[in-house]
Design a protein around this motif. Structure first.
Motif, PDB file in Angstrom:
ATOM      1  N   SER A 272     -16.045  14.445  -4.394  1.00 54.51           N
ATOM      2  CA  SER A 272     -14.914  14.126  -3.518  1.00 54.51           C
ATOM      3  C   SER A 272     -14.992  12.708  -2.972  1.00 54.51           C
ATOM      4  O   SER A 272     -15.130  12.476  -1.774  1.00 54.51           O
ATOM      5  CB  SER A 272     -14.830  15.132  -2.360  1.00 54.51           C
ATOM      6  N   CYS A 273     -14.888  11.758  -3.899  1.00 49.79           N
ATOM      7  CA  CYS A 273     -14.852  10.344  -3.544  1.00 49.79           C
ATOM      8  C   CYS A 273     -13.462   9.777  -3.824  1.00 49.79           C
ATOM      9  O   CYS A 273     -12.594  10.449  -4.376  1.00 49.79           O
ATOM     10  CB  CYS A 273     -15.888   9.557  -4.346  1.00 49.79           C
ATOM     11  N   ALA A 274     -13.274   8.516  -3.451  1.00 49.10           N
ATOM     12  CA  ALA A 274     -12.026   7.809  -3.739  1.00 49.10           C
ATOM     13  C   ALA A 274     -12.345   6.355  -4.045  1.00 49.10           C
ATOM     14  O   ALA A 274     -13.228   5.760  -3.416  1.00 49.10           O
ATOM     15  CB  ALA A 274     -11.059   7.905  -2.562  1.00 49.10           C
ATOM     16  N   LYS A 275     -11.633   5.811  -5.015  1.00 44.97           N
ATOM     17  CA  LYS A 275     -11.760   4.387  -5.330  1.00 44.97           C
ATOM     18  C   LYS A 275     -10.639   3.639  -4.632  1.00 44.97           C
ATOM     19  O   LYS A 275      -9.460   3.974  -4.790  1.00 44.97           O
ATOM     20  CB  LYS A 275     -11.682   4.163  -6.842  1.00 44.97           C
ATOM     21  N   VAL A 276     -10.987   2.646  -3.839  1.00 44.83           N
ATOM     22  CA  VAL A 276     -10.006   1.830  -3.128  1.00 44.83           C
ATOM     23  C   VAL A 276     -10.134   0.401  -3.648  1.00 44.83           C
ATOM     24  O   VAL A 276     -11.245  -0.143  -3.724  1.00 44.83           O
ATOM     25  CB  VAL A 276     -10.240   1.873  -1.606  1.00 44.83           C
ATOM     26  N   SER A 277      -9.004  -0.207  -4.010  1.00 46.52           N
ATOM     27  CA  SER A 277      -9.023  -1.515  -4.657  1.00 46.52           C
ATOM     28  C   SER A 277      -8.103  -2.484  -3.946  1.00 46.52           C
ATOM     29  O   SER A 277      -6.979  -2.129  -3.571  1.00 46.52           O
ATOM     30  CB  SER A 277      -8.560  -1.393  -6.117  1.00 46.52           C
ATOM     31  N   ILE A 278      -8.571  -3.724  -3.762  1.00 45.96           N
ATOM     32  CA  ILE A 278      -7.681  -4.799  -3.348  1.00 45.96           C
ATOM     33  C   ILE A 278      -7.385  -5.647  -4.579  1.00 45.96           C
ATOM     34  O   ILE A 278      -8.269  -5.939  -5.379  1.00 45.96           O
ATOM     35  CB  ILE A 278      -8.267  -5.652  -2.202  1.00 45.96           C
TER      36      ILE A 278
ATOM     37  N   ALA B  11       0.869  -1.180   0.000  1.00 45.48           N
ATOM     38  CA  ALA B  11       0.000   0.000   0.000  1.00 45.48           C
ATOM     39  C   ALA B  11       0.901   1.224   0.000  1.00 45.48           C
ATOM     40  O   ALA B  11       2.124   1.112   0.144  1.00 45.48           O
ATOM     41  CB  ALA B  11      -0.937   0.001   1.212  1.00 45.48           C
ATOM     42  N   ASP B  12       0.306   2.379  -0.171  1.00 45.80           N
ATOM     43  CA  ASP B  12       1.061   3.630  -0.133  1.00 45.80           C
ATOM     44  C   ASP B  12       1.646   3.811   1.270  1.00 45.80           C
ATOM     45  O   ASP B  12       0.896   3.912   2.244  1.00 45.80           O
ATOM     46  CB  ASP B  12       0.120   4.788  -0.466  1.00 45.80           C
ATOM     47  N   PRO B  13       2.983   3.845   1.398  1.00 48.61           N
ATOM     48  CA  PRO B  13       3.587   3.952   2.732  1.00 48.61           C
ATOM     49  C   PRO B  13       3.284   5.266   3.438  1.00 48.61           C
ATOM     50  O   PRO B  13       3.448   5.369   4.652  1.00 48.61           O
ATOM     51  CB  PRO B  13       5.088   3.805   2.444  1.00 48.61           C
TER      52      PRO B  13
ATOM     53  N   THR C  42      -8.741   5.721   6.217  1.00 45.03           N
ATOM     54  CA  THR C  42      -9.275   4.716   7.139  1.00 45.03           C
ATOM     55  C   THR C  42      -9.539   3.406   6.413  1.00 45.03           C
ATOM     56  O   THR C  42      -9.234   2.322   6.929  1.00 45.03           O
ATOM     57  CB  THR C  42     -10.579   5.227   7.785  1.00 45.03           C
ATOM     58  N   ALA C  43     -10.113   3.501   5.206  1.00 49.62           N
ATOM     59  CA  ALA C  43     -10.425   2.298   4.424  1.00 49.62           C
ATOM     60  C   ALA C  43      -9.165   1.525   4.064  1.00 49.62           C
ATOM     61  O   ALA C  43      -9.101   0.297   4.219  1.00 49.62           O
ATOM     62  CB  ALA C  43     -11.193   2.687   3.167  1.00 49.62           C
ATOM     63  N   ILE C  44      -8.156   2.217   3.579  1.00 46.65           N
ATOM     64  CA  ILE C  44      -6.914   1.551   3.176  1.00 46.65           C
ATOM     65  C   ILE C  44      -6.242   0.890   4.379  1.00 46.65           C
ATOM     66  O   ILE C  44      -5.802  -0.269   4.303  1.00 46.65           O
ATOM     67  CB  ILE C  44      -5.963   2.559   2.501  1.00 46.65           C
ATOM     68  N   GLN C  45      -6.176   1.593   5.474  1.00 46.33           N
ATOM     69  CA  GLN C  45      -5.541   1.038   6.672  1.00 46.33           C
ATOM     70  C   GLN C  45      -6.313  -0.163   7.200  1.00 46.33           C
ATOM     71  O   GLN C  45      -5.709  -1.173   7.610  1.00 46.33           O
ATOM     72  CB  GLN C  45      -5.429   2.120   7.745  1.00 46.33           C
TER      73      GLN C  45
ATOM     74  N   GLY D 282      -1.833  -6.443  -2.825  1.00 41.56           N
ATOM     75  CA  GLY D 282      -1.696  -5.059  -2.388  1.00 41.56           C
ATOM     76  C   GLY D 282      -2.978  -4.276  -2.534  1.00 41.56           C
ATOM     77  O   GLY D 282      -3.994  -4.781  -3.035  1.00 41.56           O
ATOM     78  N   ILE D 283      -2.925  -3.041  -2.084  1.00 38.43           N
ATOM     79  CA  ILE D 283      -4.073  -2.135  -2.116  1.00 38.43           C
ATOM     80  C   ILE D 283      -3.678  -0.876  -2.885  1.00 38.43           C
ATOM     81  O   ILE D 283      -2.623  -0.287  -2.632  1.00 38.43           O
ATOM     82  CB  ILE D 283      -4.511  -1.750  -0.696  1.00 38.43           C
ATOM     83  N   ALA D 284      -4.515  -0.485  -3.827  1.00 41.87           N
ATOM     84  CA  ALA D 284      -4.281   0.734  -4.599  1.00 41.87           C
ATOM     85  C   ALA D 284      -5.458   1.680  -4.393  1.00 41.87           C
ATOM     86  O   ALA D 284      -6.537   1.273  -3.951  1.00 41.87           O
ATOM     87  CB  ALA D 284      -4.111   0.416  -6.082  1.00 41.87           C
ATOM     88  N   HIS D 285      -5.237   2.942  -4.719  1.00 41.82           N
ATOM     89  CA  HIS D 285      -6.327   3.897  -4.561  1.00 41.82           C
ATOM     90  C   HIS D 285      -6.227   5.003  -5.598  1.00 41.82           C
ATOM     91  O   HIS D 285      -5.150   5.334  -6.076  1.00 41.82           O
ATOM     92  CB  HIS D 285      -6.333   4.508  -3.153  1.00 41.82           C
ATOM     93  N   THR D 286      -7.376   5.553  -5.927  1.00 41.64           N
ATOM     94  CA  THR D 286      -7.472   6.724  -6.800  1.00 41.64           C
ATOM     95  C   THR D 286      -8.356   7.752  -6.102  1.00 41.64           C
ATOM     96  O   THR D 286      -9.529   7.487  -5.829  1.00 41.64           O
ATOM     97  CB  THR D 286      -8.083   6.358  -8.166  1.00 41.64           C
ATOM     98  N   ALA D 287      -7.778   8.893  -5.796  1.00 42.77           N
ATOM     99  CA  ALA D 287      -8.510   9.935  -5.072  1.00 42.77           C
ATOM    100  C   ALA D 287      -9.103  10.958  -6.041  1.00 42.77           C
ATOM    101  O   ALA D 287      -8.879  10.904  -7.252  1.00 42.77           O
ATOM    102  CB  ALA D 287      -7.566  10.632  -4.087  1.00 42.77           C
ATOM    103  N   ASN D 288      -9.891  11.865  -5.486  1.00 48.71           N
ATOM    104  CA  ASN D 288     -10.406  13.034  -6.224  1.00 48.71           C
ATOM    105  C   ASN D 288     -11.284  12.655  -7.405  1.00 48.71           C
ATOM    106  O   ASN D 288     -11.068  13.096  -8.540  1.00 48.71           O
ATOM    107  CB  ASN D 288      -9.241  13.918  -6.696  1.00 48.71           C
ATOM    108  N   VAL D 289     -12.286  11.829  -7.143  1.00 51.19           N
ATOM    109  CA  VAL D 289     -13.257  11.487  -8.181  1.00 51.19           C
ATOM    110  C   VAL D 289     -14.660  11.827  -7.698  1.00 51.19           C
ATOM    111  O   VAL D 289     -14.918  11.933  -6.498  1.00 51.19           O
ATOM    112  CB  VAL D 289     -13.177   9.996  -8.586  1.00 51.19           C
ATOM    113  N   THR D 290     -15.565  12.018  -8.652  1.00 52.58           N
ATOM    114  CA  THR D 290     -16.967  12.352  -8.368  1.00 52.58           C
ATOM    115  C   THR D 290     -17.864  11.268  -8.931  1.00 52.58           C
ATOM    116  O   THR D 290     -17.674  10.837 -10.082  1.00 52.58           O
ATOM    117  CB  THR D 290     -17.339  13.707  -8.990  1.00 52.58           C
ATOM    118  N   GLN D 291     -18.806  10.813  -8.126  1.00 52.40           N
ATOM    119  CA  GLN D 291     -19.775   9.823  -8.595  1.00 52.40           C
ATOM    120  C   GLN D 291     -20.992  10.523  -9.198  1.00 52.40           C
ATOM    121  O   GLN D 291     -21.538  11.460  -8.619  1.00 52.40           O
ATOM    122  CB  GLN D 291     -20.232   8.920  -7.452  1.00 52.40           C
TER     123      GLN D 291
END
Length: 408
Positions: free
Chosen positions: A342-348, A186-188, A395-398, A266-275
């Protein structure tokens, strides 16, 4: 002749001290009996004197609609500068080195200026220089069309150059040098106990990259995967072994049990998206309505992600900075989109997800226990995505990193 491709990013070339470390990596390869082909990015990042974004800002301050052909000529300059500086550095250390532009190196592309795709590589000139004992330095991120027009390869283009050359030259390996020591779980900056992965599969790293991991561009991985050329992600500034990208599953040795117990890599994420959610339950000819929505986005050059087409609604995400444009288009089509900014996509991501029951249940449990609301979800055979409020992203990533024991 044993060829190795080494790619160095802009931060690795930004100072004299760092260029000396790059030269040491090249010299080490020569001393080990390899013939290095070195791919370089432009020096530094935005704001630095010779960074690509610095050149772009220079001309866009004069005229904002410069044609893509001319922009590609401009953007190709940064790599020429960094390549020339590196050849000078190598020559000072007594190494024979030559510089080639993408076109001189035989990289032929289509005509899509700004985001060209490589059609083929003609490596004869490189092979000739290697046969004479030269280290060949190639400008990344660029090629030429059939008619000789300079093109650039889009985001992550230097990674793509390295992989394409690795495949064309049948290299022993492609080493991608960065300012981190490998692919991490994950992002350290978010997960304090994130660890470096010794080995990942091509599919895993490709999905991690597509879902927001920034270490290597997925297009480069896909090219290397075609010929099973090993990719190694390493740091310019340390001797750490880095991460090996290969078709072989990690931790699986000949003669051992065939069960593969690492479900999540691992876990990746993409921030700053709108649904965006468009209700379509009352629409006649719903399939035509769905088609109109996505056609309108495409015509406006708006990239959409996280698409969910349901009987009663269409959901998708766009980046925050173009959300207002997307909403305006939909409203002009008489739709009334529901907006969650102001959403984020979190992926495993993991090759072991496919066919394993309970992974989604564990993911939902971890997020629920952490108080994270899931706005949308989707899955494939190697990835499960959730959309969350950006305020819940860390919080989700952790929580997921802990739930799937990725620190072990």
């Amino acid at each position: 002749m044993q060829i190795i491709v080494q790619k160095f990013g802009g931060t690795s070339l930004a100072t004299e001290e760092r260029r000396a470390q790059v030269a040491a990596k090249v010299l080490e390869a020569v001393q080990e009996g390899y013939s290095p082909v070195v791919v370089v990015s432009a020096i530094g990042r935005s704001g630095d004197p010779y960074a690509t974004d610095t050149f772009l800002n220079m001309v866009k301050g004069i005229y904002s609609d410069l044609p893509k052909r001319e922009l590609d000529l401009l953007m190709s300059c940064g790599e020429v500068i960094s390549g020339t500086v590196l050849v000078s550095t190598l020559s000072k250390l007594g190494m024979k080195a030559v510089l080639m532009t993408g076109g001189q190196a035989g990289i032929i592309t289509n005509n899509d200026f700004g985001d060209a795709r490589i059609v083929r590589v003609e490596p004869a000139e490189i092979l000739g220089q290697l046969a004479e004992g030269n280290v060949v330095v190639v400008t990344g991120f660029q090629g030429v069309t059939e008619s000789g027009q300079v093109t650039t390869l889009g985001r992550g283009g230097s990674d793509t150059t390295a992989s394409a050359l690795g495949v064309a030259l049948e290299a022993e390996a492609i080493d991608i040098y960065t300012d981190v020591e490998g692919i991490m779980t994950a992002d350290p900056r978010i997960v304090e106990n994130a660890r470096i992965l010794d080995t990942v599969t091509y599919n895993e790293i490709c999905n991690l990259a597509y879902q927001g991991a920034k270490v290597i561009h997925p297009r480069a991985v896909e090219i290397a995967m075609q010929r099973n050329i090993p990719l190694r992600i390493k740091s310019t500034f340390s001797e750490a072994p880095g991460t090996l990208v290969t078709n072989i599953h990690p931790n699986r040795e000949v003669g051992t049990d065939i069960t593969f117990d690492r479900i999540i890599a691992g876990i990746a994420h993409t921030a700053n998206v709108t649904q965006l959610k468009i209700l379509t339950a009352d629409e006649s000819n719903k399939h035509l309505t769905d088609k109109r929505i996505f056609k309108a986005m495409a015509l406006a050059d708006i990239s959409v992600d996280f698409i969910s087409v349901q009987p009663e609604a269409v959901l998708y995400t766009v980046s925050n900075d173009i959300a207002a444009k997307a909403v305006e288009i939909l409203e002009n089509m008489d739709f009334k989109p529901e907006i969650v900014p102001s959403c984020a996509k979190v992926s495993i991501v993991g090759a072991g997800i496919a066919g394993v029951p309970g992974v989604m249940a564990d993911m939902v449990e971890a997020l629920s226990d952490a108080g994270v609301t899931i706005l949308q979800s989707a899955d494939s055979h190697t990835t499960i995505w959730v959309l969350v409020h950006q305020t819940d992203m860390v919080t989700a990533i952790q929580a997921l990193h802990k739930k799937f024991k990725l620190d072990i």
